[in-house]
Design a protein around this motif. Structure first.
Motif, PDB file in Angstrom:
ATOM      1  N   ILE A   4     -50.712-138.828 -22.209  1.00  0.00           N
ATOM      2  CA  ILE A   4     -51.003-138.268 -20.883  1.00  0.00           C
ATOM      3  C   ILE A   4     -49.802-137.492 -20.342  1.00  0.00           C
ATOM      4  N   VAL A  63     -55.826-147.401 -20.343  1.00  0.00           N
ATOM      5  CA  VAL A  63     -55.192-146.106 -20.070  1.00  0.00           C
ATOM      6  C   VAL A  63     -53.691-146.202 -20.341  1.00  0.00           C
ATOM      7  N   GLY A  64     -53.132-147.367 -19.978  1.00  0.00           N
ATOM      8  CA  GLY A  64     -51.700-147.587 -20.181  1.00  0.00           C
ATOM      9  C   GLY A  64     -51.243-147.375 -21.626  1.00  0.00           C
ATOM     10  N   PHE A  66     -62.522-144.841 -21.251  1.00  0.00           N
ATOM     11  CA  PHE A  66     -61.098-144.524 -21.442  1.00  0.00           C
ATOM     12  C   PHE A  66     -60.721-144.543 -22.922  1.00  0.00           C
ATOM     13  N   ALA A  73     -51.631-142.031 -13.570  1.00  0.00           N
ATOM     14  CA  ALA A  73     -52.954-141.889 -14.189  1.00  0.00           C
ATOM     15  C   ALA A  73     -53.515-143.247 -14.579  1.00  0.00           C
ATOM     16  N   VAL A  74     -52.608-144.190 -14.880  1.00  0.00           N
ATOM     17  CA  VAL A  74     -53.060-145.526 -15.265  1.00  0.00           C
ATOM     18  C   VAL A  74     -53.651-146.253 -14.060  1.00  0.00           C
ATOM     19  N   LEU A  75     -52.998-146.093 -12.905  1.00  0.00           N
ATOM     20  CA  LEU A  75     -53.402-146.878 -11.739  1.00  0.00           C
ATOM     21  C   LEU A  75     -54.480-146.214 -10.883  1.00  0.00           C
ATOM     22  N   MET A  76     -54.599-144.883 -10.966  1.00  0.00           N
ATOM     23  CA  MET A  76     -55.532-144.212 -10.050  1.00  0.00           C
ATOM     24  C   MET A  76     -56.992-144.657 -10.200  1.00  0.00           C
ATOM     25  N   PRO A  77     -57.466-145.006 -11.447  1.00  0.00           N
ATOM     26  CA  PRO A  77     -58.885-145.421 -11.511  1.00  0.00           C
ATOM     27  C   PRO A  77     -59.147-146.730 -10.780  1.00  0.00           C
ATOM     28  N   ILE A 102     -48.437-136.163 -12.512  1.00  0.00           N
ATOM     29  CA  ILE A 102     -48.892-137.093 -13.560  1.00  0.00           C
ATOM     30  C   ILE A 102     -48.081-136.897 -14.830  1.00  0.00           C
ATOM     31  N   MET A 115     -60.524-137.857 -17.874  1.00  0.00           N
ATOM     32  CA  MET A 115     -60.987-139.197 -18.281  1.00  0.00           C
ATOM     33  C   MET A 115     -61.888-139.887 -17.258  1.00  0.00           C
ATOM     34  N   ALA A 159     -46.633-140.779 -15.748  1.00  0.00           N
ATOM     35  CA  ALA A 159     -47.987-141.024 -16.263  1.00  0.00           C
ATOM     36  C   ALA A 159     -48.604-142.308 -15.726  1.00  0.00           C
ATOM     37  N   LEU A 160     -47.768-143.196 -15.210  1.00  0.00           N
ATOM     38  CA  LEU A 160     -48.278-144.447 -14.655  1.00  0.00           C
ATOM     39  C   LEU A 160     -49.302-144.187 -13.530  1.00  0.00           C
ATOM     40  N   ALA A 171     -55.750-136.961 -18.136  1.00  0.00           N
ATOM     41  CA  ALA A 171     -55.924-137.816 -16.949  1.00  0.00           C
ATOM     42  C   ALA A 171     -56.928-137.218 -15.985  1.00  0.00           C
ATOM     43  N   SER A 194     -57.699-150.272 -16.741  1.00  0.00           N
ATOM     44  CA  SER A 194     -56.557-149.382 -16.571  1.00  0.00           C
ATOM     45  C   SER A 194     -55.460-149.692 -17.602  1.00  0.00           C
ATOM     46  N   ALA A 209     -51.383-133.688 -19.373  1.00  0.00           N
ATOM     47  CA  ALA A 209     -51.898-134.343 -18.161  1.00  0.00           C
ATOM     48  C   ALA A 209     -53.374-134.068 -17.919  1.00  0.00           C
ATOM     49  N   GLN A 214     -50.138-143.638 -22.245  1.00  0.00           N
ATOM     50  CA  GLN A 214     -49.251-142.970 -21.290  1.00  0.00           C
ATOM     51  C   GLN A 214     -48.485-141.812 -21.905  1.00  0.00           C
TER      52      GLN A 214
END
Lengths: 468, 468
Positions: free
Chosen positions: A327, A320-321, A454, B334-338, B327, A337, B331-332, A334, A317, A331, A324
């Motif tokens: 994204i 992904v960060g 990712f 999207a980073v944490l959802m996976p 999102i 992905m 956007a965070l 997201a 993740s 969006a 950001q």
């Protein structure tokens, strides 16, 4: 070990107790438990008595844990050594804890060495010593010797009761010897022919002895080529050897090549089953997956693995960060992905499952490793291209964005390749490093396919200027 | 079937050809292939000759596919029926294709019925008919009868060569009969006692016959309780029964209870191994995972499964699509959802592996299903709470956003519960519907944990106003 009765075979039809899958019927289990609870032990005994020991063991395993001791008390005379030999490790430990050393010693004395060892090896050192003290010197010596071999080795698995005769004996000598020695084991399917130093020189199936006239020497009917099992061989290798050469029994020899025991196929069958089945559990990090395991132990085993995976999920993740900004501007990235990373995970799991099985069954050797790698790369390319085109077209249809379609198509191909390479190279590398590939491959491969998915998708999208 | 030689046992030490894991050494394989390529067939034969048939079969499996026919030509006299019986299905088919019907018929005639059937059942109907025509009427009848039973049934697995005697015979009668009939099979470990209607009434291990005086009737030494195998029983059930009751051989009976064949444990061992190992492959959608399978077939099998998964991945991503607005603003998310969806997937896979194994090994019965469900819910709660707190604290430390921490903690707990429930209920439900849970459970569970993860995390975040 003292002489055991020949195992009674399972009853032909037990329609009252067993269903068509050979499982105990719920009505039957309930009737037994009711009889126990309402303190009618005779009724419980009458119900359980016709069962095969393997079914009595099943009964203990499927009743709730808090009812097992009462059940054991009610039908104690039916819970004999044969039942203990069939019991699940955890359930057996539970019941053994309720017995004193003298009772455990009596049960162990009635079992073959290998089954007695299975009971004793899980006990505390102190309890073990007490039980051994309560046994006859002969039985005790046999068990102590078995316990001196490493866990899961041929030495723990073998029985010392076997029939070994010198080469110059005739078939008649063998028949007379067997008929004259009641104390010999009845559980044997082959006899071993040994030289004066007690080294095996041949094996003779009982059917050959039965069909040969009395005057012929066993040296003339035995097979000279034979599979010998070193006493320190790992049980998994023993099982593979039994399977490969279709053995019924095999001689176990010590470091000097002397015959010290015998392993029969029925001792090996459950190992084959366990070892073949455990890969599913190990790959998922579910430990040995025993449903009778104490729940706290299960939680600890699974949680350990999940925490390791949490670490790798956070790593993925963090990739992904890095994106950001893109994204936030777009969006849809997201949304798509997880498809790329998830599909890579699925493809990687497929390759991993195949490679781990091939390693476990000795099908992957130094000679064909490279062929296997090329094969998996070819498959990954074919599947990646198909999936890439499919998701690319789908994306185009739904979102009418050609750039996005090309990016997700390429990312899918790249991540399938990563999955294929990781799925084959990770377990092969771990195996070369003498680490069990079933235990730790999945975490590496998932990390690769998550971060790879990712990075390839969001990276390509950024290069294409999709988030701009 | 004509009489086969007793199987020669594997050689004790073959250090030139085999490594310590019992695998053929690459140097050895290369030497054989070089001799074949340089047209020195005698040298190739001299190298291969000392090998056990199982190792000759291994040799064919690990050499590249395009070298197999040349190898077979060079050492054709060493590629006998025993080698064919040991060969992988795909490799065997390849070699059989190169032979004419007469040659296949000769090989099939030398094999036990079950091995001959294994060769013939995979052939085209036309080729099969031609081979059968070239066989002796007796052998042909035996194989045709076996082929009339369903695939993977006891009828295909059994051999018709067995020893059955009437109850009134004495041990002496049995010995004389066996010594006087050279055409009888040598591959047997028990004899069956039958009544005048040829229904089995008991089984007698050879060791009991060997140890009993000639004058005693077999009816007095036989075990009356016995496990009979119905001729149409599925081979997986047969294997479980052999394992449960530690059988060496068992009588196969037709619908009228008459003895029609015998299954021996060596025929069952590879089934136990295959059935126990296939769950890993089935759960991942890798088909039967045979590394000798034609690559196009492998691609098709795996791709089918991946396309199904692509569908469910798109379904899950459409859930993310519902939250694009949030999102874009934050956007965070999207980073944490996976992390939430991925960890649910891992936990679900663990539960699934345990439940699928318990179903496959007949450990999960109607009596303990509910207990299993409660057990898995407890584990899911414990693991979910631990992981939730862990990721919640981690999130707080890194992002200093208490709302986000609470949301991810709760989502983690919810998704672990979904994973645990799905992991146990999906395979149990499929099993009740008579669908193999190993084949299709994973796709349902992954869908549940993916959508559950996204929905719970993004949904709670929206409710909390994190994207606002």
């Amino acid at each position: 070990m003292s002489e055991t009765e020949p195992d009674t075979l399972a009853p032909e039809v037990r329609e009252d107790e067993l269903d068509e899958d050979d499982l105990l019927k719920p009505e039957f289990v309930r009737a037994v438990l009711d009889a126990v609870e309402e303190e009618r032990p005779e009724e419980a005994r009458a119900l359980v008595e016709p069962l095969h020991p393997a079914d009595v063991a099943d009964l203990f395993e499927i009743v709730p844990a808090d009812r097992r001791r009462d059940l054991a008390k009610a039908i104690h005379d039916l819970v004999d050594a044969d039942v203990f030999a069939e019991l699940n490790d955890y359930v057996r430990e539970e019941l053994i804890d309720a017995l004193d050393a003298r009772e455990v010693a009596d049960i162990a004395s009635e079992l073959d060495t290998d089954d007695a060892v299975a009971i004793l090896e899980d006990m505390d050192v102190e309890d073990q010593r007490e039980v051994l003290r309560a046994m006859e010197p002969d039985d005790r010596a046999a068990i102590e010797e078995a316990l001196s071999y490493p866990e899961e080795s041929a030495g723990r698995l073998m029985q010392r009761d076997l029939v070994a005769v010198p080469e110059h004996w005739t078939v008649g000598d063998v028949l007379d010897y067997l008929r004259g020695h009641d104390e010999l084991t009845t559980d044997f399917w082959e006899i071993f022919v040994v030289d004066p130093a007690h080294k095996p020189v041949g094996t003779c199936a009982l059917s050959w002895i039965l069909r040969t006239p009395r005057r012929i020497p066993v040296g003339d009917v035995m097979a000279r080529e034979q599979t010998l099992i070193p006493v320190d061989m790992d049980q998994e290798e023993v099982a593979l050897r039994f399977q490969k050469y279709a053995l019924i029994s095999a001689a176990v020899v010590d470091g000097n090549g002397r015959l010290v025991g015998m392993i029969t196929v029925d001792d090996v069958v459950h190992i084959i089953q366990e070892e073949a089945g455990e890969d599913t559990l190990l790959l998922s990090g579910a430990g040995d997956g025993d449903i009778n395991e104490p729940i706290a132990l299960t939680v600890r085993t699974r949680l350990t693995w999940l925490v390791v995976n949490l670490g790798t999920a956070m790593l993925a993740s963090s990739v992904v960060g890095l994106f950001q900004g893109e994204i936030a501007k777009f969006a849809l990235l997201a949304v798509l992905m997880p498809i790329v990373s998830g599909m890579g995970g699925n493809a990687g799991t497929q390759t991993l499952a195949v490679v781990v099985r091939a390693i476990a069954t000795n099908q992957l050797t130094d000679t064909n490793t490279w062929r296997m790698v090329r094969r998996e790369i070819t498959i990954a390319m074919a599947n990646g291209a198909s999936l890439g085109v499919l998701i690319g077209l789908g994306t185009l249809l739904v979102f009418h964005n050609p750039g996005l379609s090309v990016v997700i198509c390429l990312a899918m191909i790249i991540n399938n390749l990563i999955a294929g390479l990781g799925g084959v190279l990770v377990p092969i590398t771990l195996d070369r490093l003498r680490v069990d590939p079933a235990v730790s491959s999945a975490v590496f491969v998932t990390t690769l396919t998550d971060t790879g998915g990712f990075l390839s998708f969001l990276g390509l999208a950024t290069l294409w200027g999709l988030g701009g």
